[in-house]
Design a protein around this motif. Structure first.
Motif, PDB file in Angstrom:
ATOM      1  N   ASP A 114       6.431   2.235 -60.499  1.00 47.43           N
ATOM      2  CA  ASP A 114       7.488   2.190 -61.506  1.00 47.43           C
ATOM      3  C   ASP A 114       8.587   3.165 -61.112  1.00 47.43           C
ATOM      4  O   ASP A 114       8.364   4.376 -61.063  1.00 47.43           O
ATOM      5  N   GLY A 115       9.740   2.642 -60.799  1.00 46.31           N
ATOM      6  CA  GLY A 115      10.858   3.463 -60.359  1.00 46.31           C
ATOM      7  C   GLY A 115      11.227   3.227 -58.908  1.00 46.31           C
ATOM      8  O   GLY A 115      12.322   3.576 -58.474  1.00 46.31           O
ATOM      9  N   LEU A 116      10.312   2.645 -58.133  1.00 44.30           N
ATOM     10  CA  LEU A 116      10.640   2.263 -56.755  1.00 44.30           C
ATOM     11  C   LEU A 116      11.312   0.897 -56.829  1.00 44.30           C
ATOM     12  O   LEU A 116      10.661  -0.123 -57.021  1.00 44.30           O
ATOM     13  N   THR A 117      12.633   0.916 -56.739  1.00 44.08           N
ATOM     14  CA  THR A 117      13.430  -0.296 -56.923  1.00 44.08           C
ATOM     15  C   THR A 117      14.281  -0.555 -55.688  1.00 44.08           C
ATOM     16  O   THR A 117      14.469   0.341 -54.853  1.00 44.08           O
ATOM     17  N   PRO A 118      14.817  -1.770 -55.571  1.00 42.60           N
ATOM     18  CA  PRO A 118      15.647  -2.098 -54.404  1.00 42.60           C
ATOM     19  C   PRO A 118      16.868  -1.188 -54.240  1.00 42.60           C
ATOM     20  O   PRO A 118      17.426  -1.108 -53.143  1.00 42.60           O
ATOM     21  N   GLU A 119      17.262  -0.477 -55.297  1.00 40.53           N
ATOM     22  CA  GLU A 119      18.398   0.438 -55.182  1.00 40.53           C
ATOM     23  C   GLU A 119      18.053   1.686 -54.374  1.00 40.53           C
ATOM     24  O   GLU A 119      18.938   2.398 -53.915  1.00 40.53           O
ATOM     25  N   PHE A 120      16.760   1.984 -54.210  1.00 41.26           N
ATOM     26  CA  PHE A 120      16.330   3.162 -53.455  1.00 41.26           C
ATOM     27  C   PHE A 120      16.595   2.942 -51.972  1.00 41.26           C
ATOM     28  O   PHE A 120      16.357   1.857 -51.436  1.00 41.26           O
ATOM     29  N   GLU A 121      17.033   3.997 -51.304  1.00 41.73           N
ATOM     30  CA  GLU A 121      17.236   3.937 -49.862  1.00 41.73           C
ATOM     31  C   GLU A 121      15.939   3.576 -49.144  1.00 41.73           C
ATOM     32  O   GLU A 121      15.924   2.798 -48.195  1.00 41.73           O
ATOM     33  N   CYS A 122      14.814   4.118 -49.614  1.00 38.48           N
ATOM     34  CA  CYS A 122      13.539   3.908 -48.929  1.00 38.48           C
ATOM     35  C   CYS A 122      12.837   2.622 -49.366  1.00 38.48           C
ATOM     36  O   CYS A 122      11.723   2.365 -48.918  1.00 38.48           O
ATOM     37  N   TYR A 123      13.462   1.817 -50.227  1.00 38.29           N
ATOM     38  CA  TYR A 123      12.738   0.680 -50.797  1.00 38.29           C
ATOM     39  C   TYR A 123      12.106  -0.219 -49.725  1.00 38.29           C
ATOM     40  O   TYR A 123      10.926  -0.549 -49.819  1.00 38.29           O
ATOM     41  N   ASP A 124      12.870  -0.614 -48.722  1.00 30.92           N
ATOM     42  CA  ASP A 124      12.330  -1.541 -47.718  1.00 30.92           C
ATOM     43  C   ASP A 124      11.134  -0.937 -46.992  1.00 30.92           C
ATOM     44  O   ASP A 124      10.069  -1.547 -46.900  1.00 30.92           O
ATOM     45  N   GLY A 125      11.299   0.276 -46.481  1.00 33.81           N
ATOM     46  CA  GLY A 125      10.212   0.922 -45.753  1.00 33.81           C
ATOM     47  C   GLY A 125       9.032   1.268 -46.651  1.00 33.81           C
ATOM     48  O   GLY A 125       7.874   1.076 -46.276  1.00 33.81           O
ATOM     49  N   CYS A 126       9.327   1.769 -47.858  1.00 35.97           N
ATOM     50  CA  CYS A 126       8.248   2.174 -48.768  1.00 35.97           C
ATOM     51  C   CYS A 126       7.488   0.961 -49.309  1.00 35.97           C
ATOM     52  O   CYS A 126       6.259   0.987 -49.389  1.00 35.97           O
ATOM     53  N   SER A 127       8.202  -0.088 -49.661  1.00 38.27           N
ATOM     54  CA  SER A 127       7.512  -1.277 -50.173  1.00 38.27           C
ATOM     55  C   SER A 127       6.689  -1.930 -49.064  1.00 38.27           C
ATOM     56  O   SER A 127       5.593  -2.438 -49.309  1.00 38.27           O
ATOM     57  N   SER A 128       7.173  -1.859 -47.837  1.00 33.15           N
ATOM     58  CA  SER A 128       6.414  -2.389 -46.704  1.00 33.15           C
ATOM     59  C   SER A 128       5.133  -1.582 -46.497  1.00 33.15           C
ATOM     60  O   SER A 128       4.054  -2.148 -46.279  1.00 33.15           O
ATOM     61  N   ALA A 129       5.232  -0.252 -46.602  1.00 33.72           N
ATOM     62  CA  ALA A 129       4.041   0.590 -46.459  1.00 33.72           C
ATOM     63  C   ALA A 129       3.059   0.337 -47.599  1.00 33.72           C
ATOM     64  O   ALA A 129       1.849   0.213 -47.363  1.00 33.72           O
ATOM     65  N   TRP A 130       3.568   0.257 -48.847  1.00 30.72           N
ATOM     66  CA  TRP A 130       2.677  -0.054 -49.979  1.00 30.72           C
ATOM     67  C   TRP A 130       1.947  -1.370 -49.723  1.00 30.72           C
ATOM     68  O   TRP A 130       0.753  -1.492 -49.970  1.00 30.72           O
ATOM     69  N   THR A 131       2.677  -2.379 -49.250  1.00 31.87           N
ATOM     70  CA  THR A 131       2.062  -3.681 -48.992  1.00 31.87           C
ATOM     71  C   THR A 131       0.940  -3.548 -47.958  1.00 31.87           C
ATOM     72  O   THR A 131      -0.136  -4.136 -48.127  1.00 31.87           O
ATOM     73  N   GLN A 132       1.146  -2.741 -46.926  1.00 29.28           N
ATOM     74  CA  GLN A 132       0.100  -2.534 -45.920  1.00 29.28           C
ATOM     75  C   GLN A 132      -1.147  -1.914 -46.557  1.00 29.28           C
ATOM     76  O   GLN A 132      -2.265  -2.383 -46.320  1.00 29.28           O
ATOM     77  N   TYR A 133      -0.956  -0.864 -47.349  1.00 31.96           N
ATOM     78  CA  TYR A 133      -2.102  -0.212 -47.993  1.00 31.96           C
ATOM     79  C   TYR A 133      -2.821  -1.162 -48.952  1.00 31.96           C
ATOM     80  O   TYR A 133      -4.049  -1.205 -49.005  1.00 31.96           O
ATOM     81  N   LEU A 134      -2.053  -1.918 -49.718  1.00 29.94           N
ATOM     82  CA  LEU A 134      -2.645  -2.780 -50.737  1.00 29.94           C
ATOM     83  C   LEU A 134      -3.312  -4.007 -50.132  1.00 29.94           C
ATOM     84  O   LEU A 134      -4.341  -4.467 -50.639  1.00 29.94           O
ATOM     85  N   GLU A 135      -2.769  -4.530 -49.059  1.00 27.70           N
ATOM     86  CA  GLU A 135      -3.444  -5.632 -48.359  1.00 27.70           C
ATOM     87  C   GLU A 135      -4.766  -5.142 -47.777  1.00 27.70           C
ATOM     88  O   GLU A 135      -5.766  -5.854 -47.833  1.00 27.70           O
ATOM     89  N   LYS A 136      -4.780  -3.932 -47.230  1.00 29.09           N
ATOM     90  CA  LYS A 136      -6.005  -3.334 -46.700  1.00 29.09           C
ATOM     91  C   LYS A 136      -7.024  -3.165 -47.824  1.00 29.09           C
ATOM     92  O   LYS A 136      -8.203  -3.503 -47.688  1.00 29.09           O
ATOM     93  N   LEU A 137      -6.579  -2.650 -48.955  1.00 28.40           N
ATOM     94  CA  LEU A 137      -7.445  -2.477 -50.129  1.00 28.40           C
ATOM     95  C   LEU A 137      -7.998  -3.819 -50.602  1.00 28.40           C
ATOM     96  O   LEU A 137      -9.188  -3.952 -50.862  1.00 28.40           O
ATOM     97  N   GLU A 138      -7.131  -4.809 -50.700  1.00 31.17           N
ATOM     98  CA  GLU A 138      -7.558  -6.144 -51.135  1.00 31.17           C
ATOM     99  C   GLU A 138      -8.651  -6.702 -50.219  1.00 31.17           C
ATOM    100  O   GLU A 138      -9.655  -7.243 -50.700  1.00 31.17           O
ATOM    101  N   LYS A 139      -8.476  -6.531 -48.905  1.00 30.37           N
ATOM    102  CA  LYS A 139      -9.498  -7.003 -47.965  1.00 30.37           C
ATOM    103  C   LYS A 139     -10.815  -6.274 -48.161  1.00 30.37           C
ATOM    104  O   LYS A 139     -11.894  -6.882 -48.093  1.00 30.37           O
ATOM    105  N   GLU A 140     -10.746  -4.956 -48.412  1.00 27.69           N
ATOM    106  CA  GLU A 140     -11.962  -4.172 -48.613  1.00 27.69           C
ATOM    107  C   GLU A 140     -12.694  -4.570 -49.890  1.00 27.69           C
ATOM    108  O   GLU A 140     -13.918  -4.470 -49.970  1.00 27.69           O
ATOM    109  N   LEU A 141     -11.959  -5.039 -50.891  1.00 31.91           N
ATOM    110  CA  LEU A 141     -12.573  -5.422 -52.173  1.00 31.91           C
ATOM    111  C   LEU A 141     -13.012  -6.886 -52.209  1.00 31.91           C
ATOM    112  O   LEU A 141     -13.613  -7.320 -53.170  1.00 31.91           O
ATOM    113  N   ASN A 142     -12.681  -7.652 -51.203  1.00 34.80           N
ATOM    114  CA  ASN A 142     -13.072  -9.070 -51.175  1.00 34.80           C
ATOM    115  C   ASN A 142     -14.028  -9.382 -50.056  1.00 34.80           C
ATOM    116  O   ASN A 142     -14.591  -8.582 -49.432  1.00 34.80           O
TER     117      ASN A 142
END
Length: 142
Positions: A114-142
């Protein structure tokens, strides 16, 4: 049009209590991609943990503000230093959390920064990193 916070959703067959117990400890899921170091505690209200990654590129401090067993986890970012961004404290004041619910015979997990929005300078890099962590988590839970 409302601002869009970064969000990621998945389902798992694991029970909600097992998912909650994993998520409440970031050392179990926010690791393994960028030389992370996590110190401190993250389970009880007012617990604080520090996340460092990328050999000093990313430093944040998170404070537990809400933990409803098997349902919700929320940390507030109380300090941030993203050395790759012009506004290095861009995460300060944002909230990171999970909503956990039952969906059919599965557990639905909704992560929101909440608060990480496309207006943030880091949005592209940060959202990409979050996606990597969450995809890894999803695989571990399935």
């Amino acid at each position: 049009m409302p601002t869009q916070n970064f969000s990621y959703t998945f389902t798992t067959s694991k029970p909600r209590d097992e998912v909650f117990n994993l998520l409440i400890n970031p050392k179990q899921w926010w690791m393994g991609l960028h030389d992370e170091i996590i110190t401190g505690k993250s389970e009880q209200p007012n617990d604080v943990f520090i996340f460092d990654a990328g050999n000093g590129v990313h430093h944040t401090e998170q404070k537990m503000i809400e933990a409803i067993p098997d349902q919700k986890i929320t940390w507030e970012v109380t300090d941030s230093n993203l050395t790759f961004a012009d506004k290095s404290d861009e995460w300060t004041g944002t909230r990171i959390g999970f909503d956990i619910s039952k969906e059919d015979h599965n557990t639905k997990v909704v992560f929101t920064h909440d608060g990480l929005t496309p207006e943030f300078e880091c949005y592209d890099g940060c959202s990409s990193a979050w996606t990597q962590y969450l995809e890894k988590l999803e695989k571990e839970l399935n």
